[in-house]
Write a protein that holds these residues in place. Structure first.
Motif, PDB file in Angstrom:
ATOM      1  N   VAL A  19      33.925  62.744  46.497  1.00 21.21           N
ATOM      2  CA  VAL A  19      32.761  62.957  47.140  1.00 21.21           C
ATOM      3  C   VAL A  19      31.705  63.664  46.009  1.00 21.21           C
ATOM      4  O   VAL A  19      32.270  64.104  44.989  1.00 21.21           O
ATOM      5  N   SER A  20      30.652  62.790  46.085  1.00 24.43           N
ATOM      6  CA  SER A  20      29.813  63.239  44.804  1.00 24.43           C
ATOM      7  C   SER A  20      28.571  63.643  45.203  1.00 24.43           C
ATOM      8  O   SER A  20      27.758  62.983  45.960  1.00 24.43           O
ATOM      9  N   LEU A  21      28.015  64.624  44.520  1.00 22.79           N
ATOM     10  CA  LEU A  21      26.804  65.530  45.158  1.00 22.79           C
ATOM     11  C   LEU A  21      26.038  65.557  43.684  1.00 22.79           C
ATOM     12  O   LEU A  21      26.273  65.911  42.618  1.00 22.79           O
ATOM     13  N   PRO A  22      24.559  65.550  44.004  1.00 24.82           N
ATOM     14  CA  PRO A  22      23.720  65.589  42.872  1.00 24.82           C
ATOM     15  C   PRO A  22      23.852  67.311  42.212  1.00 24.82           C
ATOM     16  O   PRO A  22      23.716  68.072  43.200  1.00 24.82           O
ATOM     17  N   ARG A  23      23.868  67.506  41.116  1.00 26.97           N
ATOM     18  CA  ARG A  23      23.848  69.072  40.486  1.00 26.97           C
ATOM     19  C   ARG A  23      22.379  69.346  40.859  1.00 26.97           C
ATOM     20  O   ARG A  23      21.509  68.528  41.147  1.00 26.97           O
ATOM     21  N   SER A  24      22.481  70.805  41.047  1.00 26.32           N
ATOM     22  CA  SER A  24      21.038  71.498  41.188  1.00 26.32           C
ATOM     23  C   SER A  24      20.109  71.041  40.224  1.00 26.32           C
ATOM     24  O   SER A  24      20.491  70.813  39.119  1.00 26.32           O
ATOM     25  N   VAL A  25      18.719  71.056  40.703  1.00 24.37           N
ATOM     26  CA  VAL A  25      17.807  70.485  39.739  1.00 24.37           C
ATOM     27  C   VAL A  25      17.523  71.436  38.583  1.00 24.37           C
ATOM     28  O   VAL A  25      17.234  71.089  37.686  1.00 24.37           O
ATOM     29  N   GLY A  26      17.889  72.732  38.877  1.00 26.83           N
ATOM     30  CA  GLY A  26      17.661  73.840  37.790  1.00 26.83           C
ATOM     31  C   GLY A  26      18.771  73.729  36.779  1.00 26.83           C
ATOM     32  O   GLY A  26      18.831  74.632  35.934  1.00 26.83           O
ATOM     33  N   GLU A  27      19.651  73.001  36.993  1.00 23.78           N
ATOM     34  CA  GLU A  27      20.976  73.150  36.018  1.00 23.78           C
ATOM     35  C   GLU A  27      20.563  72.224  34.801  1.00 23.78           C
ATOM     36  O   GLU A  27      20.032  71.173  34.934  1.00 23.78           O
ATOM     37  N   ALA A  28      21.008  72.890  33.821  1.00 16.21           N
ATOM     38  CA  ALA A  28      20.818  72.002  32.443  1.00 16.21           C
ATOM     39  C   ALA A  28      21.668  70.902  32.491  1.00 16.21           C
ATOM     40  O   ALA A  28      22.707  70.794  32.862  1.00 16.21           O
ATOM     41  N   ALA A  33      37.026  72.489  38.002  1.00 16.21           N
ATOM     42  CA  ALA A  33      36.475  72.558  36.432  1.00 16.21           C
ATOM     43  C   ALA A  33      35.888  73.876  36.274  1.00 16.21           C
ATOM     44  O   ALA A  33      35.243  74.290  37.321  1.00 16.21           O
ATOM     45  N   PRO A  34      36.228  74.336  35.188  1.00 18.63           N
ATOM     46  CA  PRO A  34      35.623  75.904  34.754  1.00 18.63           C
ATOM     47  C   PRO A  34      33.902  75.545  34.598  1.00 18.63           C
ATOM     48  O   PRO A  34      33.473  74.593  34.364  1.00 18.63           O
ATOM     49  N   GLU A  43      30.505  65.057  36.547  1.00 15.89           N
ATOM     50  CA  GLU A  43      30.400  63.510  35.872  1.00 15.89           C
ATOM     51  C   GLU A  43      29.061  63.034  36.054  1.00 15.89           C
ATOM     52  O   GLU A  43      28.673  62.904  36.969  1.00 15.89           O
ATOM     53  N   ASP A  44      28.505  62.805  34.726  1.00 18.34           N
ATOM     54  CA  ASP A  44      27.339  61.973  34.968  1.00 18.34           C
ATOM     55  C   ASP A  44      26.275  62.423  35.709  1.00 18.34           C
ATOM     56  O   ASP A  44      25.465  61.997  36.358  1.00 18.34           O
ATOM     57  N   GLY A  45      26.114  63.667  35.578  1.00 24.65           N
ATOM     58  CA  GLY A  45      24.841  64.559  36.157  1.00 24.65           C
ATOM     59  C   GLY A  45      25.092  64.721  37.433  1.00 24.65           C
ATOM     60  O   GLY A  45      24.429  65.039  38.313  1.00 24.65           O
ATOM     61  N   ARG A  46      26.306  64.680  38.039  1.00 25.30           N
ATOM     62  CA  ARG A  46      26.748  65.146  39.378  1.00 25.30           C
ATOM     63  C   ARG A  46      27.968  65.867  39.371  1.00 25.30           C
ATOM     64  O   ARG A  46      28.641  66.185  38.425  1.00 25.30           O
TER      65      ARG A  46
END
Length: 176
Positions: free
Chosen positions: A166-175, A57-58, A98-101
């Motif tokens: 594998v699903s990981l939370p995006r960084s807290v600082g990411e919009a 994904a870009p 996907e869905d904040g991850r």
């Protein structure tokens, strides 16, 4: 030594690992590049013709993780995918938000797994590789992903292939 490695992995605390804001697409590209020799050897030793496809994904959101540990996870999943392919096959690596991850799928067109095998793959010392396997690869992957606040799942069908997600939370600082 195997038991000690399992214990050490289980006792690892999230703060024990050096983490940074990383782009998983970079880790995935590196992981596939690291596997080129292994794929070549599979072709030479057993005639496996394996194509790899990157569908990244870009502008993938960053994750806060250890790049070294994430590379260990994806190299292990890729190695298992190569081992599962006899003859011709394909390995596809896909990333998406996907869905904040941040989600990564590693799919192969290999031999697949039965439901019985899938139920055991994350258990320490379980292996389907006989003498070649330690039974620690997927156990370690599971521990690393969970330590990073993520999840790892598997779908498989005998004779059709396997997909690890594998699903990981995006960084807290990411919009969002």
């Amino acid at each position: 030594k195997l038991v000690q490695r399992i214990r050490d992995s289980a006792r690892h605390k999230p703060e024990d690992v050096e983490r940074a804001e990383i782009d998983l697409n970079d880790v995935l590209r590196d992981s596939v590049a690291w596997m080129e020799d292994y794929i070549y050897e599979a072709r030479r030793e057993r005639g496996a013709a394996i194509d790899t496809e990157l569908d990244l994904a870009p502008n993938l959101p960053r994750v806060r993780a250890s790049a070294t540990e994430m590379r260990e996870v994806f190299v292990n999943l890729l190695r298992n995918a190569v081992d599962a392919i006899r003859g011709e096959g394909r390995i596809r690596v896909r990333s998406a938000a996907e869905d904040g991850r941040v989600v990564v799928e590693v799919s192969d067109t290999g031999c697949g797994m039965s439901a019985d095998v899938m139920a055991k793959i994350f258990h320490p010392l379980f292996t389907t590789k006989g003498e070649r396997g330690t039974g620690l690869g997927l156990t370690t992957c599971y521990a690393i992903v969970r330590r990073h606040g993520g999840d790892i799942r598997v779908r498989s069908e005998e004779g059709k292939g396997t997909t690890f997600t594998v699903s990981l939370p995006r960084s807290v600082g990411e919009a969002a």
